[in-house]
Design a protein around this motif. Structure first.
Motif, PDB file in Angstrom:
ATOM      1  N   ARG A  74       0.841  -1.211   0.000  1.00  0.00           N
ATOM      2  CA  ARG A  74       0.000   0.000   0.000  1.00  0.00           C
ATOM      3  C   ARG A  74       0.872   1.256   0.000  1.00  0.00           C
ATOM      4  O   ARG A  74       0.594   2.220  -0.734  1.00  0.00           O
ATOM      5  CB  ARG A  74      -0.922  -0.007   1.220  1.00  0.00           C
ATOM      6  N   LYS A  75       1.924   1.244   0.799  1.00  0.00           N
ATOM      7  CA  LYS A  75       2.781   2.426   0.866  1.00  0.00           C
ATOM      8  C   LYS A  75       3.557   2.632  -0.434  1.00  0.00           C
ATOM      9  O   LYS A  75       3.721   3.769  -0.900  1.00  0.00           O
ATOM     10  CB  LYS A  75       3.742   2.294   2.050  1.00  0.00           C
ATOM     11  N   LYS A  76       4.038   1.538  -1.009  1.00  0.00           N
ATOM     12  CA  LYS A  76       4.797   1.674  -2.246  1.00  0.00           C
ATOM     13  C   LYS A  76       3.934   2.269  -3.352  1.00  0.00           C
ATOM     14  O   LYS A  76       4.390   3.117  -4.122  1.00  0.00           O
ATOM     15  CB  LYS A  76       5.345   0.319  -2.678  1.00  0.00           C
ATOM     16  N   ASN A  77       2.682   1.841  -3.421  1.00  0.00           N
ATOM     17  CA  ASN A  77       1.790   2.302  -4.479  1.00  0.00           C
ATOM     18  C   ASN A  77       0.975   3.535  -4.078  1.00  0.00           C
ATOM     19  O   ASN A  77       0.263   4.099  -4.904  1.00  0.00           O
ATOM     20  CB  ASN A  77       0.855   1.162  -4.876  1.00  0.00           C
ATOM     21  N   GLN A  85      -4.683  -5.374  -0.496  1.00  0.00           N
ATOM     22  CA  GLN A  85      -5.912  -5.746   0.195  1.00  0.00           C
ATOM     23  C   GLN A  85      -5.996  -7.252   0.430  1.00  0.00           C
ATOM     24  O   GLN A  85      -6.445  -7.706   1.490  1.00  0.00           O
ATOM     25  CB  GLN A  85      -7.140  -5.287  -0.589  1.00  0.00           C
ATOM     26  N   GLN A  86      -5.532  -8.025  -0.529  1.00  0.00           N
ATOM     27  CA  GLN A  86      -5.542  -9.475  -0.386  1.00  0.00           C
ATOM     28  C   GLN A  86      -4.762  -9.907   0.852  1.00  0.00           C
ATOM     29  O   GLN A  86      -5.215 -10.763   1.622  1.00  0.00           O
ATOM     30  CB  GLN A  86      -4.921 -10.123  -1.627  1.00  0.00           C
ATOM     31  N   TRP A  87      -3.595  -9.288   1.057  1.00  0.00           N
ATOM     32  CA  TRP A  87      -2.768  -9.694   2.196  1.00  0.00           C
ATOM     33  C   TRP A  87      -3.308  -9.138   3.510  1.00  0.00           C
ATOM     34  O   TRP A  87      -3.225  -9.807   4.544  1.00  0.00           O
ATOM     35  CB  TRP A  87      -1.322  -9.284   1.957  1.00  0.00           C
ATOM     36  N   TYR A  88      -3.865  -7.937   3.489  1.00  0.00           N
ATOM     37  CA  TYR A  88      -4.550  -7.444   4.687  1.00  0.00           C
ATOM     38  C   TYR A  88      -5.673  -8.410   5.065  1.00  0.00           C
ATOM     39  O   TYR A  88      -5.857  -8.754   6.242  1.00  0.00           O
ATOM     40  CB  TYR A  88      -5.157  -6.066   4.430  1.00  0.00           C
ATOM     41  N   GLU A  89      -6.447  -8.835   4.080  1.00  0.00           N
ATOM     42  CA  GLU A  89      -7.573  -9.726   4.354  1.00  0.00           C
ATOM     43  C   GLU A  89      -7.098 -11.083   4.851  1.00  0.00           C
ATOM     44  O   GLU A  89      -7.720 -11.685   5.744  1.00  0.00           O
ATOM     45  CB  GLU A  89      -8.444  -9.873   3.107  1.00  0.00           C
ATOM     46  N   SER A  90      -5.977 -11.572   4.317  1.00  0.00           N
ATOM     47  CA  SER A  90      -5.419 -12.833   4.809  1.00  0.00           C
ATOM     48  C   SER A  90      -5.052 -12.722   6.280  1.00  0.00           C
ATOM     49  O   SER A  90      -5.342 -13.616   7.078  1.00  0.00           O
ATOM     50  CB  SER A  90      -4.177 -13.229   3.990  1.00  0.00           C
ATOM     51  N   LYS A 107     -11.811   3.269   3.344  1.00  0.00           N
ATOM     52  CA  LYS A 107     -12.753   4.191   2.700  1.00  0.00           C
ATOM     53  C   LYS A 107     -12.143   5.577   2.513  1.00  0.00           C
ATOM     54  O   LYS A 107     -12.622   6.359   1.701  1.00  0.00           O
ATOM     55  CB  LYS A 107     -14.032   4.300   3.524  1.00  0.00           C
ATOM     56  N   ASN A 108     -11.086   5.875   3.281  1.00  0.00           N
ATOM     57  CA  ASN A 108     -10.413   7.162   3.151  1.00  0.00           C
ATOM     58  C   ASN A 108      -9.179   7.077   2.260  1.00  0.00           C
ATOM     59  O   ASN A 108      -8.401   8.009   2.179  1.00  0.00           O
ATOM     60  CB  ASN A 108     -10.013   7.685   4.535  1.00  0.00           C
ATOM     61  N   ASP A 109      -8.987   5.918   1.637  1.00  0.00           N
ATOM     62  CA  ASP A 109      -7.793   5.697   0.845  1.00  0.00           C
ATOM     63  C   ASP A 109      -7.843   6.466  -0.478  1.00  0.00           C
ATOM     64  O   ASP A 109      -8.910   6.777  -0.998  1.00  0.00           O
ATOM     65  CB  ASP A 109      -7.629   4.198   0.576  1.00  0.00           C
ATOM     66  N   LEU A 327       0.726   0.951  12.495  1.00  0.00           N
ATOM     67  CA  LEU A 327      -0.505   1.344  11.814  1.00  0.00           C
ATOM     68  C   LEU A 327      -0.228   2.580  10.978  1.00  0.00           C
ATOM     69  O   LEU A 327      -0.577   3.689  11.330  1.00  0.00           O
ATOM     70  CB  LEU A 327      -1.628   1.614  12.828  1.00  0.00           C
ATOM     71  N   GLY A 328       0.457   2.354   9.863  1.00  0.00           N
ATOM     72  CA  GLY A 328       0.859   3.478   9.028  1.00  0.00           C
ATOM     73  C   GLY A 328      -0.325   4.150   8.357  1.00  0.00           C
ATOM     74  O   GLY A 328      -1.369   3.540   8.113  1.00  0.00           O
TER      75      GLY A 328
END
Length: 329
Positions: A74-77, A85-90, A107-109, A327-328
């Motif tokens: 997420r930070k890189k992109n 999101q896939q890895w957060y969900e995992s 939702k604030n992304d 929690l970046g």
């Protein structure tokens, strides 16, 4: 909203670094906490290498690495990608509350504005509800970290204060930051500053490096040389790159601000370790210049001795780190 941290480390870099003749000896007897290599690389802001290693760890089932891989992607992109999101969900499906919070915040992304957010397995509200379901019972039992997580979930400052009073060093640090930025009510002049200092000291005693660096700034302003000597050594021993940079420069008298015994070997050893960070965090040019400055004062024998000292430090201390927030944002 969570208070933003005032950056005070830059001033420290120019003003502070201290020495302790016993720092190597004391560290040798300590147990160095190990963590997955991918997380170490992430904390060193080596994002590309971190993603490669975290992918291996996450795929093998390490839940913490799954969370950090989501963070790194997420930070890189600079926005929530489908892979992140896939890895957060995992991680979230394995009850990682930090991942649930990040999914709840999505939702604030930036992807909202870009119109390319990936589909969710749960809504943001559902992820927050699940995070609260897991954290609240432990928080009600007084668990310090769970109290802090309830603050992150609800943004209710009462949870932050409860966590800080329960001894959670990260919450104590954010109590100091929030009060420094004007939150809380103080009737008498000077009480706010006293409270900020109190929280930073408690957080420092709890081992949080960023609190130590901010506390050092207060000690510098107060002219407390003894306190400076004590806390910069402790901060360096955590692996904090800024503390190690200051510590190494001043024991090598480059420059000498405190008047401690000259130790070129140890100072150069610490800068040789900092070189391993390359230009992560934008420190490369400074580290190279300072290393050259110290090396010019050394004999060939001292340079060889510094290699041994660097090896001893690496083996007896935590890895170098920039300590980015877990929690970046």
């Amino acid at each position: 909203m969570k208070p933003k941290r005032n950056t005070l480390i830059a001033l420290l870099s120019a003003l502070l670094t201290l020495s302790s003749a016993n720092i190597f000896a004391s560290a040798t007897n300590s147990t160095v906490k190990t963590e997955p290599k991918g997380i170490t690389l992430y904390n060193q802001l080596n994002i590309d290498s971190a993603i490669q290693e975290l992918t291996r760890e996450a795929t093998s089932g390490n839940v913490e690495s799954q969370y950090y891989l989501g963070e790194a992607l997420r930070k890189k992109n600079r926005h929530m990608t489908p892979e992140a999101q896939q890895w957060y969900e995992s991680a979230a499906e394995n009850n990682n509350i930090y991942a649930m919070i990040q999914l709840g915040r999505a939702k604030n992304d930036l992807c909202i504005k870009m119109g390319n957010c990936p589909p969710n397995k749960k809504s943001q509200a559902e992820w927050f509800a699940r995070a609260k379901e897991l954290a609240l019972p432990k928080a009600q039992d007084g668990d310090p970290e769970s109290l802090y997580l309830m603050y992150e979930i609800t943004l209710n400052r009462e949870w932050l204060e409860k966590s800080a009073n329960a001894g959670y060093s990260l919450a104590q640090y954010w109590m100091a930051v929030s009060e420094r930025q004007g939150e809380g009510f103080f009737l008498m002049p000077g009480k706010r500053d006293e409270s900020v200092k109190k929280w930073l000291l408690l957080s420092s005693e709890g081992g949080y490096p960023k609190a130590m660096m901010d506390y050092l700034q207060i000690l510098f302003q107060e002219g407390d040389t003894e306190g400076l000597r004590h806390w910069l050594v402790i901060a360096a021993e955590t692996g904090d790159q800024a503390a190690i940079s200051n510590y190494g420069a001043y024991i090598a008298h480059s420059p000498d601000k405190i008047g401690y015994p000259l130790d070129l070997v140890k100072g150069y050893a610490l800068y040789s370790l900092l070189k391993e960070l390359e230009d992560n965090g934008g420190i490369g040019r400074y580290v190279e210049r300072k290393s050259d400055e110290i090396r010019e004062k050394m004999t060939p024998k001292q340079i060889e001795e510094s290699k041994i000292a660097a090896k001893e430090w690496r083996e007896t201390h935590p890895p170098l780190s920039f300590f980015p927030e877990k929690l970046g944002r």
